[in-house]
Motif scaffolding. Structure first.
Motif, PDB file in Angstrom:
ATOM      1  N   ILE A   1      20.303 -28.149  15.649  1.00 44.13           N
ATOM      2  CA  ILE A   1      18.992 -27.408  15.830  1.00 44.13           C
ATOM      3  C   ILE A   1      17.804 -28.052  16.548  1.00 44.13           C
ATOM      4  CG2 ILE A   1      17.417 -26.171  14.377  1.00 44.13           C
ATOM      5  CD1 ILE A   1      19.373 -25.608  12.275  1.00 44.13           C
ATOM      6  N   LEU A   2      17.662 -29.287  16.381  1.00 43.04           N
ATOM      7  CA  LEU A   2      16.500 -30.068  16.790  1.00 43.04           C
ATOM      8  C   LEU A   2      16.921 -29.829  18.454  1.00 43.04           C
ATOM      9  CD1 LEU A   2      15.619 -32.520  14.054  1.00 43.04           C
ATOM     10  CD2 LEU A   2      14.168 -30.697  14.950  1.00 43.04           C
ATOM     11  N   ARG A   3      17.987 -30.172  18.591  1.00 37.35           N
ATOM     12  CA  ARG A   3      18.415 -30.425  20.122  1.00 37.35           C
ATOM     13  C   ARG A   3      18.256 -29.179  20.896  1.00 37.35           C
ATOM     14  NH1 ARG A   3      23.163 -32.534  19.378  1.00 37.35           N
ATOM     15  NH2 ARG A   3      24.397 -30.561  19.839  1.00 37.35           N
ATOM     16  N   VAL A   4      18.544 -28.083  20.152  1.00 39.49           N
ATOM     17  CA  VAL A   4      18.525 -26.715  20.807  1.00 39.49           C
ATOM     18  C   VAL A   4      17.241 -26.404  21.027  1.00 39.49           C
ATOM     19  CG1 VAL A   4      19.094 -24.086  20.369  1.00 39.49           C
ATOM     20  CG2 VAL A   4      20.664 -25.935  20.215  1.00 39.49           C
ATOM     21  N   VAL A   5      16.363 -26.620  19.970  1.00 44.60           N
ATOM     22  CA  VAL A   5      14.708 -26.528  20.074  1.00 44.60           C
ATOM     23  C   VAL A   5      14.170 -27.149  21.272  1.00 44.60           C
ATOM     24  CG1 VAL A   5      12.718 -27.151  18.879  1.00 44.60           C
ATOM     25  CG2 VAL A   5      14.691 -26.016  17.680  1.00 44.60           C
TER      26      VAL A   5
ATOM     27  N   MET B   1       7.019 -19.308  17.892  1.00 40.09           N
ATOM     28  CA  MET B   1       5.819 -19.360  16.704  1.00 40.09           C
ATOM     29  C   MET B   1       6.216 -20.328  15.788  1.00 40.09           C
ATOM     30  SD  MET B   1       5.021 -15.096  16.453  1.00 40.09           S
ATOM     31  CE  MET B   1       3.420 -15.592  15.601  1.00 40.09           C
ATOM     32  N   ILE B   2       7.272 -20.326  15.348  1.00 41.75           N
ATOM     33  CA  ILE B   2       7.544 -21.363  14.441  1.00 41.75           C
ATOM     34  C   ILE B   2       7.308 -22.612  14.571  1.00 41.75           C
ATOM     35  CG2 ILE B   2       9.680 -22.643  12.924  1.00 41.75           C
ATOM     36  CD1 ILE B   2      11.014 -19.857  13.345  1.00 41.75           C
ATOM     37  N   LEU B   3       7.565 -23.147  15.850  1.00 45.84           N
ATOM     38  CA  LEU B   3       6.861 -24.469  16.539  1.00 45.84           C
ATOM     39  C   LEU B   3       5.388 -24.493  16.492  1.00 45.84           C
ATOM     40  CD1 LEU B   3       9.646 -24.720  19.454  1.00 45.84           C
ATOM     41  CD2 LEU B   3       9.475 -26.200  17.412  1.00 45.84           C
ATOM     42  N   GLN B   4       4.819 -23.596  16.890  1.00 48.74           N
ATOM     43  CA  GLN B   4       3.373 -23.520  16.966  1.00 48.74           C
ATOM     44  C   GLN B   4       2.869 -23.784  15.561  1.00 48.74           C
ATOM     45  OE1 GLN B   4       1.656 -20.221  19.140  1.00 48.74           O
ATOM     46  NE2 GLN B   4      -0.087 -20.403  17.847  1.00 48.74           N
ATOM     47  N   VAL B   5       3.396 -23.111  14.494  1.00 44.32           N
ATOM     48  CA  VAL B   5       2.908 -23.302  13.144  1.00 44.32           C
ATOM     49  C   VAL B   5       3.048 -24.543  12.774  1.00 44.32           C
ATOM     50  CG1 VAL B   5       3.116 -22.528  10.860  1.00 44.32           C
ATOM     51  CG2 VAL B   5       2.855 -20.811  12.541  1.00 44.32           C
ATOM     52  N   ALA B   6       4.362 -25.121  12.985  1.00 41.87           N
ATOM     53  CA  ALA B   6       4.669 -26.566  12.512  1.00 41.87           C
ATOM     54  C   ALA B   6       3.871 -27.639  13.306  1.00 41.87           C
ATOM     55  CB  ALA B   6       6.200 -26.802  13.033  1.00 41.87           C
ATOM     56  N   LYS B   7       3.321 -27.327  14.210  1.00 38.50           N
ATOM     57  CA  LYS B   7       2.504 -28.223  14.712  1.00 38.50           C
ATOM     58  C   LYS B   7       1.211 -28.242  14.284  1.00 38.50           C
ATOM     59  CE  LYS B   7       5.098 -28.738  19.044  1.00 38.50           C
ATOM     60  NZ  LYS B   7       5.205 -28.563  20.515  1.00 38.50           N
ATOM     61  N   SER B   8       0.640 -27.220  13.866  1.00 45.92           N
ATOM     62  CA  SER B   8      -0.777 -27.145  13.142  1.00 45.92           C
ATOM     63  C   SER B   8      -0.817 -27.822  11.883  1.00 45.92           C
ATOM     64  CB  SER B   8      -0.896 -25.532  12.858  1.00 45.92           C
ATOM     65  OG  SER B   8      -2.227 -25.510  12.230  1.00 45.92           O
ATOM     66  N   ASN B   9      -2.012 -28.731  11.723  1.00 41.62           N
ATOM     67  CA  ASN B   9      -2.285 -29.571  10.812  1.00 41.62           C
ATOM     68  C   ASN B   9      -3.096 -28.969   9.869  1.00 41.62           C
ATOM     69  OD1 ASN B   9      -0.503 -31.613  11.554  1.00 41.62           O
ATOM     70  ND2 ASN B   9      -1.987 -32.314  12.810  1.00 41.62           N
ATOM     71  N   ASN B  10      -3.872 -27.682  10.036  1.00 39.20           N
ATOM     72  CA  ASN B  10      -4.851 -27.275   9.290  1.00 39.20           C
ATOM     73  C   ASN B  10      -4.795 -25.812   8.795  1.00 39.20           C
ATOM     74  OD1 ASN B  10      -5.081 -26.227  11.561  1.00 39.20           O
ATOM     75  ND2 ASN B  10      -7.352 -26.583  11.950  1.00 39.20           N
ATOM     76  N   ASP B  11      -3.183 -25.378   8.720  1.00 39.94           N
ATOM     77  CA  ASP B  11      -3.175 -24.070   7.945  1.00 39.94           C
ATOM     78  C   ASP B  11      -3.435 -24.148   6.548  1.00 39.94           C
ATOM     79  OD1 ASP B  11      -0.558 -24.199   5.963  1.00 39.94           O
ATOM     80  OD2 ASP B  11       0.007 -25.623   7.888  1.00 39.94           O
ATOM     81  N   GLU B  12      -3.559 -22.838   6.356  1.00 38.65           N
ATOM     82  CA  GLU B  12      -4.278 -22.792   4.817  1.00 38.65           C
ATOM     83  C   GLU B  12      -3.192 -22.740   3.644  1.00 38.65           C
ATOM     84  OE1 GLU B  12      -2.832 -18.561   6.345  1.00 38.65           O
ATOM     85  OE2 GLU B  12      -3.882 -20.471   6.917  1.00 38.65           O
ATOM     86  N   SER B  13      -2.105 -23.009   3.928  1.00 37.41           N
ATOM     87  CA  SER B  13      -1.003 -23.042   2.920  1.00 37.41           C
ATOM     88  C   SER B  13      -0.751 -24.479   2.522  1.00 37.41           C
ATOM     89  CB  SER B  13       0.495 -22.598   3.358  1.00 37.41           C
ATOM     90  OG  SER B  13       0.949 -23.497   4.349  1.00 37.41           O
ATOM     91  N   GLY B  14      -1.338 -25.297   2.860  1.00 36.44           N
ATOM     92  CA  GLY B  14      -0.923 -26.872   2.748  1.00 36.44           C
ATOM     93  C   GLY B  14       0.456 -27.213   2.917  1.00 36.44           C
TER      94      GLY B  14
ATOM     95  N   GLN C   1       6.986 -31.492   9.931  1.00 31.39           N
ATOM     96  CA  GLN C   1       7.376 -30.489  10.939  1.00 31.39           C
ATOM     97  C   GLN C   1       8.761 -30.181  11.324  1.00 31.39           C
ATOM     98  OE1 GLN C   1       4.892 -31.663  14.221  1.00 31.39           O
ATOM     99  NE2 GLN C   1       3.055 -31.916  13.334  1.00 31.39           N
ATOM    100  N   ASP C   2       9.474 -31.227  11.410  1.00 35.00           N
ATOM    101  CA  ASP C   2      10.993 -30.963  11.881  1.00 35.00           C
ATOM    102  C   ASP C   2      11.646 -30.271  10.964  1.00 35.00           C
ATOM    103  OD1 ASP C   2      10.422 -32.223  14.259  1.00 35.00           O
ATOM    104  OD2 ASP C   2      11.631 -34.039  13.820  1.00 35.00           O
ATOM    105  N   LYS C   3      11.450 -30.690   9.514  1.00 35.50           N
ATOM    106  CA  LYS C   3      12.010 -29.861   8.309  1.00 35.50           C
ATOM    107  C   LYS C   3      11.648 -28.490   8.552  1.00 35.50           C
ATOM    108  CE  LYS C   3      13.093 -30.155   3.649  1.00 35.50           C
ATOM    109  NZ  LYS C   3      14.629 -29.836   3.966  1.00 35.50           N
ATOM    110  N   PHE C   4      10.236 -28.100   8.753  1.00 31.27           N
ATOM    111  CA  PHE C   4       9.920 -26.711   8.608  1.00 31.27           C
ATOM    112  C   PHE C   4      10.569 -25.939   9.691  1.00 31.27           C
ATOM    113  CE2 PHE C   4       6.786 -23.654  10.473  1.00 31.27           C
ATOM    114  CZ  PHE C   4       6.838 -22.857   9.223  1.00 31.27           C
ATOM    115  N   VAL C   5      10.776 -26.465  10.895  1.00 32.55           N
ATOM    116  CA  VAL C   5      11.340 -25.998  11.971  1.00 32.55           C
ATOM    117  C   VAL C   5      12.843 -25.757  11.699  1.00 32.55           C
ATOM    118  CG1 VAL C   5      12.125 -26.268  14.510  1.00 32.55           C
ATOM    119  CG2 VAL C   5       9.897 -26.688  13.975  1.00 32.55           C
TER     120      VAL C   5
END
Length: 521
Positions: A278-282, A297-310, A317-321
């Motif tokens: 999956i990481l290779r395809v990404v 969109m998933i990648l964009q959110v994974a890279k964000s370090n200040n989202d409200e969900s903690g 990041q990799d696990k989220f993706v």
């Protein structure tokens, strides 16, 4: 010196003894005390159930009942399309329902469950929007290799945040824009079938379930990740292998998933390979294009370090993706493929409904190619799909867990108690659906879901409440496209090789596949 060594020895001994005592107390709490307290809180409220054994809970009894039923079924005709399969796949639940009523306690290992087939209780559960009701922890633990902490299995703020990202990508207006893509993928499969049929002299025997898996995988890949099935073939193959291995395991037995058993070693190996793929395809996808799609969109959110969900404190990041890609790959193609296979099987077994659906289709789609505006007009096909989802829901149960003490229908479900809502049993309950509940009768949906059943909340093929399947509009559109195109081009009937044996391998599927005789219209 000797005194110092003696003191050191005593200290080490006391540490070891203290550690063993601590371990013993921990195991006693996890295996005996906590499960007993959870059960007692519900037994005091009148909820009973079969007595669990130490360590394994009710698993031995479940296996014993299952073996008895298998033995009784061996002499029955394999081709008989008996739709009351839940009584043979889950006979222990039927037995316990008869003995304890529509709500009872049972356990797998030290994991305590309340089985809820009381429709009024199901109503209340479906209306609950509190984050105190979430997915059970075993989904991220025992089922973690295939589900991880993605949308399907997460709870609380992490789930809410992921839902906020992913659900809008499957809203109806977005799905309409994907219909042409679905048509293109299905048209390619039709071309393959036409060549096979021609080479076989006009009629060919086809394992349609295998082709439906490939087709659904191609559609979800192209719709959400901008790629096609050939690029993600290894991922889908790996997920399918992982699904088969994990469906055989016992859930809830403490520590079992950590033991280096043959199946666990295979699970660990497959999980590692799938994550890497999956990481290779990404990475390839990012380098090839900047097109805005669900993956981006998933990648964009994974890279964000200040989202409200903690999010960043809960998951890397990799696990989220990886986890969200696995959830979409698995849920987005496996359930659609299985449902399409069941629909084709039922239409093959009921040619009168096959003829009705084809006749309507040819009137509405004169060139045989449906578009987004035509799909809602396919009333007969929609009724067939709805009835198929009733008889063969892809997901057999809706699992929940009380993340805090929570009250439903005057019953307080304690924190840590699992909740299992049996979709398959509710959808074939004669008290709710009438004496013909086990029969294939699409006409029951002629006036919609609300008129098909005494209690519409008993129809749960896409789940319920705020956690209802985010991709349900996508799935229905996909099924309408696939089936309408196949119906417009082919007639099909059951092959004598088909053996009707539904099984539960994380999803409800035909054990031996679906073999049909297919010829051009």
């Amino acid at each position: 010196m000797g005194v110092e060594l003696s003191l050191m020895g005593k200290m080490i001994l006391s540490v070891v003894v203290g550690g063993l005592v601590g371990l013993f107390l921990y195991l006693y709490n996890v295996m005996l005390l906590k499960p007993k307290i959870l059960r007692s809180k519900l037994t005091k409220q009148g909820i009973r159930g079969p007595s669990p054994s130490f360590l394994l809970g009710n698993i031995p009894e479940m296996k014993k009942i299952q073996l008895q039923v298998i033995s009784e079924q061996q002499n029955k005709a394999a081709l008989s399309l008996a739709h009351n399969w839940p009584s043979t796949v889950f006979p222990f639940f039927e037995k316990w329902t008869n003995g304890y009523g529509p709500m009872f306690l049972y356990s797998t290992g030290n994991m305590q469950m309340i089985y809820v087939a009381d429709v009024e209780m199901v109503k209340e559960l479906s209306l609950c929007t509190s984050l105190s009701l979430g997915k059970p922890s075993y989904l991220t633990k025992e089922r973690g290799p295939i589900l991880g902490h993605g949308l399907i299995s997460s709870s609380g703020l992490l789930w809410a945040h992921q839902r906020k990202i992913i659900a809008p990508e499957f809203y109806l207006d977005k799905v309409k824009g994907m219909v042409n893509l679905m048509v293109d993928s299905t048209t390619s499969l039709i071309g393959v079938w036409e060549r096979i049929i021609e080479s076989e002299g006009g009629t060919a025997e086809i394992r349609v379930d295998m082709d439906m898996r490939s087709l659904a995988a191609d559609i979800i890949s192209r719709a959400c990740f901008g790629s096609n099935y050939s690029e993600g073939q290894e991922i889908f193959s790996g997920l399918r292998s992982l699904q088969k291995v994990m469906s055989k395991g016992m859930v809830g037995v403490p520590g079992l998933r950590y033991l280096p058993t043959k199946s666990n070693r295979e699970i660990w190996k497959l999980e590692k390979e799938i994550n890497s793929m999956i990481l290779r395809v990404v990475k390839q996808r990012l380098e090839a294009s900047s097109e805005k799609d669900l993956l981006q969109m998933i990648l964009q959110v994974a890279k964000s370090n200040n989202d409200e969900s903690g999010l960043t404190s809960q998951i890397s990041q990799d696990k989220f993706v990886v986890d969200n890609c696995k959830s979409i790959y698995f849920a987005g193609h496996e359930t659609s493929a299985i449902t399409a296979s069941w629909v084709l099987l039922l239409l093959a077994a009921h040619p009168e409904w096959q003829d009705r659906a084809r006749s309507e289709l040819l009137k509405i789609c004169k060139n045989g190619l449906p578009d987004a505006d035509m799909l809602p007009s396919l009333k007969v096909l929609t009724m067939v799909i709805q009835e198929t989802l009733r008889l063969y829901p892809p997901v057999g149960f809706i699992p929940r867990e009380a993340l805090q003490d929570i009250k439903f229908k005057d019953i307080v479900i304690p924190k840590g108690m699992g909740i299992h809502i049996p979709v398959a049993m509710l959808q074939q309950n004669p008290d709710l659906w009438g004496p013909d509940a086990h029969q294939f009768k699409p006409e029951r949906f002629a006036n919609g879901i609300s008129a098909a059943c005494k209690t519409p909340q008993a129809y749960l093929p896409f789940g319920m409440g705020p956690r209802i399947c985010a991709g349900q509009h996508f799935a229905i559109a996909e099924l309408r496209v696939i089936l309408s195109l196949i119906l417009s081009k082919f007639c099909f009937s059951l092959s004598p090789k088909y053996s009707h044996s539904p099984v539960y391998n994380l999803v409800v599927e035909p054990k031996y596949g679906v073999s049909l005789y297919v010829r051009k219209v």
